[in-house]
Scaffold this motif. Structure first.
Motif, mmCIF file in Angstrom:
data_model
loop_
_atom_site.group_PDB
_atom_site.id
_atom_site.type_symbol
_atom_site.label_atom_id
_atom_site.label_comp_id
_atom_site.label_asym_id
_atom_site.label_seq_id
_atom_site.Cartn_x
_atom_site.Cartn_y
_atom_site.Cartn_z
ATOM 1 N N UNK A 227 41.767 7.858 29.010
ATOM 2 C CA UNK A 227 43.129 8.858 29.263
ATOM 3 C C UNK A 227 44.073 8.228 30.332
ATOM 4 N N UNK A 228 43.256 7.099 31.132
ATOM 5 C CA UNK A 228 44.551 6.643 31.878
ATOM 6 C C UNK A 228 45.360 5.723 30.602
ATOM 7 N N UNK A 229 44.914 5.335 29.838
ATOM 8 C CA UNK A 229 45.595 4.591 29.090
ATOM 9 C C UNK A 229 46.171 4.611 27.953
ATOM 10 N N UNK A 230 46.037 5.818 27.813
ATOM 11 C CA UNK A 230 46.941 6.642 27.010
ATOM 12 C C UNK A 230 48.168 7.017 27.503
ATOM 13 N N UNK A 231 47.892 7.374 28.951
ATOM 14 C CA UNK A 231 49.141 8.233 29.735
ATOM 15 C C UNK A 231 49.993 6.738 29.915
ATOM 16 N N UNK A 232 49.422 5.773 30.485
ATOM 17 C CA UNK A 232 49.950 4.812 30.700
ATOM 18 C C UNK A 232 51.533 3.906 29.434
ATOM 19 N N UNK A 233 50.728 4.588 28.332
ATOM 20 C CA UNK A 233 51.380 4.001 26.569
ATOM 21 C C UNK A 233 52.505 5.272 26.724
ATOM 22 N N UNK A 234 52.426 6.485 26.844
ATOM 23 C CA UNK A 234 53.055 7.360 26.662
ATOM 24 C C UNK A 234 54.191 7.489 27.640
ATOM 25 N N UNK A 235 54.099 6.561 28.662
ATOM 26 C CA UNK A 235 54.883 6.670 29.537
ATOM 27 C C UNK A 235 55.617 5.325 29.827
#
Length: 398
Positions: A227-235
């Motif tokens: 979840x967190x790595x995906x959020x970082x990707x998106x940001x």
């Protein structure tokens, strides 16, 4: 090392206001195993309490900036939801808190009415408590919707909450960090707490709460790391999912988590080298760390109980950490001293830990901010050098 059941108790947490409310309603503790340090009210005390109106408020942040807030919704098309695959791709609600110009924007709610109703319904909060979905939603956050952002690039800190707790339980820490020049992403891990309102307006209930048979907490922390790595990707990618992503310095990223969120912080750092510094607030490590997995700065901040004192449960993980590291415990704190939980329970009229909830929030904010200042901004903070006469509750274990 403690047993597996003991380790689960350290990452298991009841939702905000849930412990005290459940005790008030039934005279007993929750069926789920709360942290050993949780404070239990008696039925007699609860029965004697007069009807009251709950009006919660978080402390104002101490930094020079205001805290702006915006909720975004993200969908990870690369994977099905791990807990409810039939719901389709993984959906996440994320609260972005950022350095803002004071006096701009409008007060942000603590949570949506749907999220608040989910908390109260799951925890069977009695009507006489004065806590309603509206009053819980209206907790004063000291954050402001639509606030004008400060110029410049700011480090990003991702926050992950405790098991069963919605992301809002780390709001006071998020606003403090934002006021000191950090962009903060509060990640809601869908189906893992009492409710996260998604893009379609629905607020699905918790699916993995109460540790259903076969639940592997290592799998939960691994899922949170994704979840967190995906959020970082998106940001941080070019076509960002957030309109203010230009505020983020993608080369300075940290993460902190409470309880299971602390375990997820270590799991994320093991898998994602972009996270340069991490904080585990009173959580176990799931799985145990191996030497060489994390050679970046790490702070362990927990209760002064046997499992988090030197020689306890954290000792092997401390030895495995290879970078700059600090291990602090807080005398008189309980598991919820590191979130908004104890503070709001006190304001609702329920007993809390020996350490005052205000001090718990203050200590958490001060040491976590100092740690990220030193590791992400390169600003030396003497507070981290050793014991401080201003904070006698904080003990340095190593």
């Amino acid at each position: 090392m403690n047993t597996t059941s003991n380790r689960k108790r350290r990452i298991s947490a009841v939702a905000i206001l849930g412990l005290a409310a459940s005790v008030a309603a039934t005279g007993t503790g929750l069926a789920a195993t709360p942290p050993p340090s949780s404070v239990h009210a008696t039925a007699a005390t609860a029965a004697a309490a007069p009807p009251r109106s709950f009006q919660g408020a978080l402390p104002a942040p101490s930094g020079p900036y205001a805290a702006g807030e915006e909720v975004i919704h993200l969908t990870d098309a690369s994977r099905l939801d791990p807990w409810v695959p039939s719901s389709g791709p993984r959906q996440l609600a994320v609260t972005m808190v950022y350095p803002a110009v004071p006096g701009t924007g409008t007060p942000a709610p603590y949570m949506t009415l749907g999220e608040a109703a989910g908390v109260l319904q799951r925890q069977k909060v009695p009507a006489g408590s004065g806590i309603t979905p509206q009053s819980l939603s209206n907790v004063a956050t000291r954050a402001f919707d639509g606030a004008r952002p400060q110029h410049g690039k700011h480090p990003l800190v991702v926050l992950s909450p405790a098991y069963e707790n919605p992301r809002m339980t780390l709001t006071s820490l998020a606003t403090e960090l934002a006021s000191h020049g950090y962009v903060v992403a509060l990640v809601g891990h869908t189906y893992e707490d009492n409710g996260e309102t998604l893009a379609n307006g629905e607020t699905p209930a918790c699916v993995i709460c109460d540790a259903p048979p076969g639940l592997d907490f290592k799998a939960v922390t691994a899922s949170r790391a994704r979840d967190v790595s995906f959020v970082i990707d998106q940001l941080t990618h070019g076509n960002s999912a957030w309109r203010l992503a230009h505020l983020i310095d993608k080369h300075r990223i940290g993460m902190a988590g409470h309880s299971l969120g602390g375990a997820a912080t270590a799991a994320t750092m093991t898998a994602d080298p972009r996270v340069l510094a991490g904080v585990n607030m009173d959580g176990s490590f799931q799985p145990d760390l191996k030497p060489g997995q994390i050679n970046r700065p790490f702070l362990m901040l927990g209760v002064a109980a046997s499992n988090h004192l030197a020689g306890g449960e954290w000792e092997p993980d401390w030895a495995a950490l290879g970078g700059y590291k600090k291990w602090l415990t807080v005398t008189g704190a309980d598991h919820f001293s590191f979130s908004d939980g104890d503070l709001l329970q006190e304001q609702a009229g329920f007993p809390t830990a020996p350490l005052s909830p205000e001090r718990g929030v203050e200590i958490t904010r001060e040491y976590v901010t100092a740690f990220f200042d030193q590791t992400l901004k390169g600003i030396h903070r003497p507070l981290l050098n050793g014991p401080s006469p201003n904070n006698p509750e904080v003990l340095f274990q190593h």
